[in-house]
Design an enzyme around this catalytic site. Sequence first.
Site, PDB file in Angstrom:
ATOM      1  N   ALA A  66       0.850  -1.183   0.000  1.00 27.12           N
ATOM      2  CA  ALA A  66       0.000   0.000   0.000  1.00 27.12           C
ATOM      3  C   ALA A  66       0.894   1.243   0.000  1.00 27.12           C
ATOM      4  O   ALA A  66       2.074   1.175   0.349  1.00 27.12           O
ATOM      5  CB  ALA A  66      -0.919  -0.004   1.213  1.00 27.12           C
ATOM      6  N   GLY A 111       0.141  -5.134   0.875  1.00 27.25           N
ATOM      7  CA  GLY A 111      -1.073  -5.126   0.075  1.00 27.25           C
ATOM      8  C   GLY A 111      -0.908  -5.803  -1.271  1.00 27.25           C
ATOM      9  O   GLY A 111      -1.876  -6.304  -1.847  1.00 27.25           O
ATOM     10  N   GLU A 114      -1.441  -9.429  -0.572  1.00 23.47           N
ATOM     11  CA  GLU A 114      -2.873  -9.599  -0.320  1.00 23.47           C
ATOM     12  C   GLU A 114      -3.664  -9.569  -1.623  1.00 23.47           C
ATOM     13  O   GLU A 114      -4.616 -10.336  -1.813  1.00 23.47           O
ATOM     14  CB  GLU A 114      -3.344  -8.511   0.638  1.00 23.47           C
ATOM     15  CG  GLU A 114      -2.781  -8.693   2.044  1.00 23.47           C
ATOM     16  CD  GLU A 114      -3.038  -7.509   2.951  1.00 23.47           C
ATOM     17  OE1 GLU A 114      -3.626  -7.714   4.027  1.00 23.47           O
ATOM     18  OE2 GLU A 114      -2.644  -6.376   2.592  1.00 23.47           O
ATOM     19  N   GLU A 134       4.111  -5.648   7.318  1.00 26.35           N
ATOM     20  CA  GLU A 134       3.428  -4.593   8.081  1.00 26.35           C
ATOM     21  C   GLU A 134       3.933  -4.476   9.515  1.00 26.35           C
ATOM     22  O   GLU A 134       3.919  -3.379  10.095  1.00 26.35           O
ATOM     23  CB  GLU A 134       1.912  -4.848   8.079  1.00 26.35           C
ATOM     24  CG  GLU A 134       1.223  -4.620   6.753  1.00 26.35           C
ATOM     25  CD  GLU A 134       1.248  -5.833   5.832  1.00 26.35           C
ATOM     26  OE1 GLU A 134       0.604  -5.785   4.785  1.00 26.35           O
ATOM     27  OE2 GLU A 134       1.930  -6.835   6.180  1.00 26.35           O
TER      28      GLU A 134
END
Length: 260
Positions: A66, A111, A114, A134
């Site tokens: 992200a 992300g 993911e 993260e």
Amino acid sequence: MGFGNLLTADRDGVRTITVNRPDKLNALDRQTIAELQIAFDQARHDDAVRVVVLTGAGEKAFVAGADIAEFSSLTPLQAVSFAQAGQRMTCSIERLGKPVIARLGGYALGGGLELAMACHLRIASTRARIGQPEINLGLIPGFGGTQRLARLAGRAAALELCLLGAPIDAARALALGVVNRVVEPEALDAEVEATAAQLAAAAPHALAGILDTVLAAGDLGSDDGLAYEAKAFGLCFSTADAREGTAAFLERRKPRFTGG
């Protein structure tokens, strides 16, 4: 519609969606998440699209995570909203009803991993680096990483990747079951194209039934799952493709599936 952060291209029933932010290693910001949602909704409703390939622009990254610069100042409530938008987008991919292949040519982190795990197949280059880092930001995965990793690779692997936060190479990801295939970088495009072509030639209703029943297996007990599968199996017999497939087998010829 035109996209600011995505590129799309169609060929022989395969739609390729490219996250196009190479200067940011294709990081996911709000705009990119929203555009991915729209792009996959379009693919869902376009009968000409049989398969989707998801990739990232450039040679360095699929999606490196992200966009930290964007989300670093979020309030807790804004962070919940951001995570929910990412989860809606990844769930729309997972539940598309058409096969989605993630082409992992480089970094698939946070992300990005993911996003890749929401796809149905993941084909990686030996250059790929995969992880959920993260923890190094004092955070946890927010787009479904804890849930899909545990389902794909098991609790031990999910805890290893999320707690330690260190990327793993493609060979380790293959051993854990996080990716399906690993090939040399120069063979990646050919492998993805061949797999996509095979899926595009298959019966769409049968593909959708497999995706639906396998996804349901994570939510249903054994008896309910078997009952659900039996009904989906029976439903296939209402399709022209099932009649074509069985006739082609008996006539010793290659079937031609039309989606009927």
